[in-house]
Structures are given as structure tokens and as C-alpha cells.
Write a protein that holds these residues in place. Structure first.
Motif, PDB file in Angstrom:
ATOM      1  N   ASN A 169      41.784  -5.699  45.842  1.00  0.00           N
ATOM      2  CA  ASN A 169      41.164  -4.759  44.905  1.00  0.00           C
ATOM      3  C   ASN A 169      40.216  -3.861  45.682  1.00  0.00           C
ATOM      4  O   ASN A 169      40.233  -3.840  46.922  1.00  0.00           O
ATOM      5  N   GLU A 170      39.376  -3.126  44.973  1.00  0.00           N
ATOM      6  CA  GLU A 170      38.494  -2.151  45.625  1.00  0.00           C
ATOM      7  C   GLU A 170      37.516  -2.801  46.594  1.00  0.00           C
ATOM      8  O   GLU A 170      37.060  -2.136  47.535  1.00  0.00           O
ATOM      9  N   ARG A 197      43.248   2.325  38.270  1.00  0.00           N
ATOM     10  CA  ARG A 197      42.551   1.849  39.475  1.00  0.00           C
ATOM     11  C   ARG A 197      43.482   1.884  40.690  1.00  0.00           C
ATOM     12  O   ARG A 197      43.062   2.212  41.809  1.00  0.00           O
ATOM     13  N   VAL A 201      42.932   3.883  44.250  1.00  0.00           N
ATOM     14  CA  VAL A 201      43.011   3.256  45.575  1.00  0.00           C
ATOM     15  C   VAL A 201      43.995   4.018  46.461  1.00  0.00           C
ATOM     16  O   VAL A 201      43.733   4.269  47.649  1.00  0.00           O
TER      17      VAL A 201
END
Length: 282
Positions: A169-170, A197, A201
């Protein structure tokens, strides 16, 4: 749009899902070995499960024109159960099978010493068998888990560029990208990543060496999330080539490094070991 879902647990899904995936553009999947959802009581239950990933599930997928491959491993959650550890000794007989394109899922769940041991042992098996590795990063304390994972990979005989670090994830993508590993993202309805999201990314880090998967299983999940990411990428201004890179060419490149990926058109057999998917009719 051609789609390769590089991480999906089809054993947990229905034939309706296969039909919908085919209509959405899915032409290939990789199914990683994972945990049952309740404690396994014997290593023998793994062996029947592994056999189904190599036999029954490719047969089911073939009915819908989808190429099915798998990854085999003792998963991190069950690596903590002493009853399951004998599975490690039996993995070599499965890792030589044609349908196995990686060792996985391996990695961390709760960051325990037992998981350290299982991860290190299975990275060595991957190196010995000339296979890449699919690594599960933990759902909790993700950055610590990623760093510990990369440390163990660097200590192993398997080069980091033969590793797909999944469930990113981030908070973890930059360090994973800087390591030289392949980058995996699971897109879920409520947890992990979502389409918006994921697009953010990709804008920040680019589509190179990125694989997007649904990780659909027996919980709340969606086997069409790969298609939804592709649609979101196009709506956000990414090119069709970018979408094809993320949803097809990247998973082909990663799993193709096994030398076992077969994406020739699938012919549906009538039965598997005398059994069909038909019920209540001819």
C-alpha cells in the motif's frame, strides 16, 4: 482488455465467478496456496489441497477458457502451528510440478520466529527449484513486516528481483520499489487498496513491475477488481498500453520466469478423474 489475475483463490469461488471473469477479460490466473480459514489438523489436508490446485481447479478454469496456474507453499499463518510444519519437508515433490509457477504465499502474518524459519526455508527451496517467490506482507504493522521480509530475502540465495512482494500500500510501496522486487497490490471492496488509491499509486510510481490482483477468497472480496482497476486507469488518462502492462505483461513476465507458464488457448476437458462440474443434468 486482456487480464491476468496474479493472485486469486478460486477454490473459494463459484463457477459463476469464472463466467463473470471471462466476460470481463480475464484469461489467466495464478492461485496461491493459502490458509483454510480454520486450523488444519494434519499435513495430509495440505496434500489434498495442493493436488486440487494442480488438478481440479485448472479443470474448472478450463471450462471458461481461463488458464490456471498455482503457487505452492506453507503459508505464514499456518507456519505457526507445529502440526503443519512437516509440510515443509514435502514441498519439493510439489515444486517440480508443471503447473507450479512460484513458491507462495510465503512471508509474514504475525512476525514470529516460526514465520522467520518458514520464510527462510522456502526462499531456499525457490532458489533450488529455479522458481520465483510470492511473498505475503502482513496485514498489521506492514512497514516493519516489509523491512523484515526484505532482510530475509537479501540473506537468501534467491535474488530480490525474483520476488513479488504482495499486499503493498502507500506506506510500503517506495521501499519495496527501491529494493528491486516486483510490486503486488490487492484491491478489495472495503480493505487493502481500492481502485482510486491504486490509480494514485500508479501515477506516483509508474506501471513498471507492478501487478494488480483481486486476492479474492472466501471473505468479502471481488474477483472483478482487476477489470475495475483497468477501467479506472483508462478513465484517469492512462493508455491502453499502460493497462496491458499492469494487467497482463507484468504478471506474464514475473511468472514466466519459472519457465512453466503456459498461456496457449485452453481446451475444456469433459471430466477430471471422472468428475464434472455439472449437477442435475447431462
Amino acid at each position: 482488455m486482456r487480464i491476468f489475475d496474479p493472485h486469486i483463490h478460486m477454490t473459494s469461488r463459484t463457477t459463476d465467478d469464472y463466467e463473470a471473469m471471462r466476460a470481463a477479460g480475464v484469461r489467466a490466473v495464478v492461485e496461491p496456496a493459502f490458509w483454510l480459514g480454520q486450523p488444519r489438523t494434519s499435513p495430509a489436508t495440505f496434500f489434498d489441497y495442493f493436488d486440487s490446485l494442480l488438478g481440479w481447479e485448472p479443470f474448472r478454469a478450463s471450462q471458461y477458457g481461463i488458464a490456471h496456474h498455482c503457487t505452492i507453499a506453507l503459508n505464514p499463518k499456518e507456519a505457526n502451528d507445529p502440526r503443519c510444519l512437516p509440510v515443509l519437508e514435502e514441498l519439493p515433490r510439489y515444486l517440480v510440478k508443471d503447473g507450479v509457477v512460484a513458491v507462495g504465499e510465503i512471508g509474514y502474518d504475525s512476525l514470529t520466529p516460526a514465520e522467520d524459519h518458514a520464510l527462510a526455508a522456502q526462499l531456499e527451496l525457490a532458489a533450488e527449484h529455479g522458481l520465483p517467490a510470492l511473498v505475503h506482507t502482513p496485514h498489521r504493522d506492514k512497514l516493519t513486516g516489509l523491512r523484515r521480509t526484505l532482510d530475509v530475502v537479501r540473506e537468501s540465495a534467491l535474488p530480490v528481483d525474483r520476488v513479488l512482494v504482495d499486499h503493498l500500500n502507500e506506506t510500503t510501496v517506495k521501499e519495496a520499489k527501491d529494493s528491486g522486487a516486483w510490486l503486488g497490490f490487492s484491491v478489495y471492496p472495503d480493505t487493502k487498496m481500492d481502485e482510486d488509491r491504486m490509480v494514485a499509486v500508479l501515477r506516483a510510481y509508474g506501471p513498471e513491475r507492478v501487478l494488480v490482483n483481486s486476492a479474492a477468497d472466501w471473505g468479502r472480496s471481488d474477483p472483478l477488481k482487476t477489470r475495475k482497476v483497468g477501467d479506472a486507469m483508462l478513465a484517469a488518462g492512462f493508455s491502453e498500453d499502460d493497462v496491458d502492462l499492469v494487467l497482463w505483461r507484468n504478471p506474464v513476465a514475473f511468472y514466466g520466469s519459472s519457465g512453466r507458464l503456459d498461456l496457449t488457448p485452453v481446451e475444456a476437458a469433459a471430466t477430471h478423474e471422472g468428475n464434472s462440474i455439472l449437477r442435475g443434468g447431462e
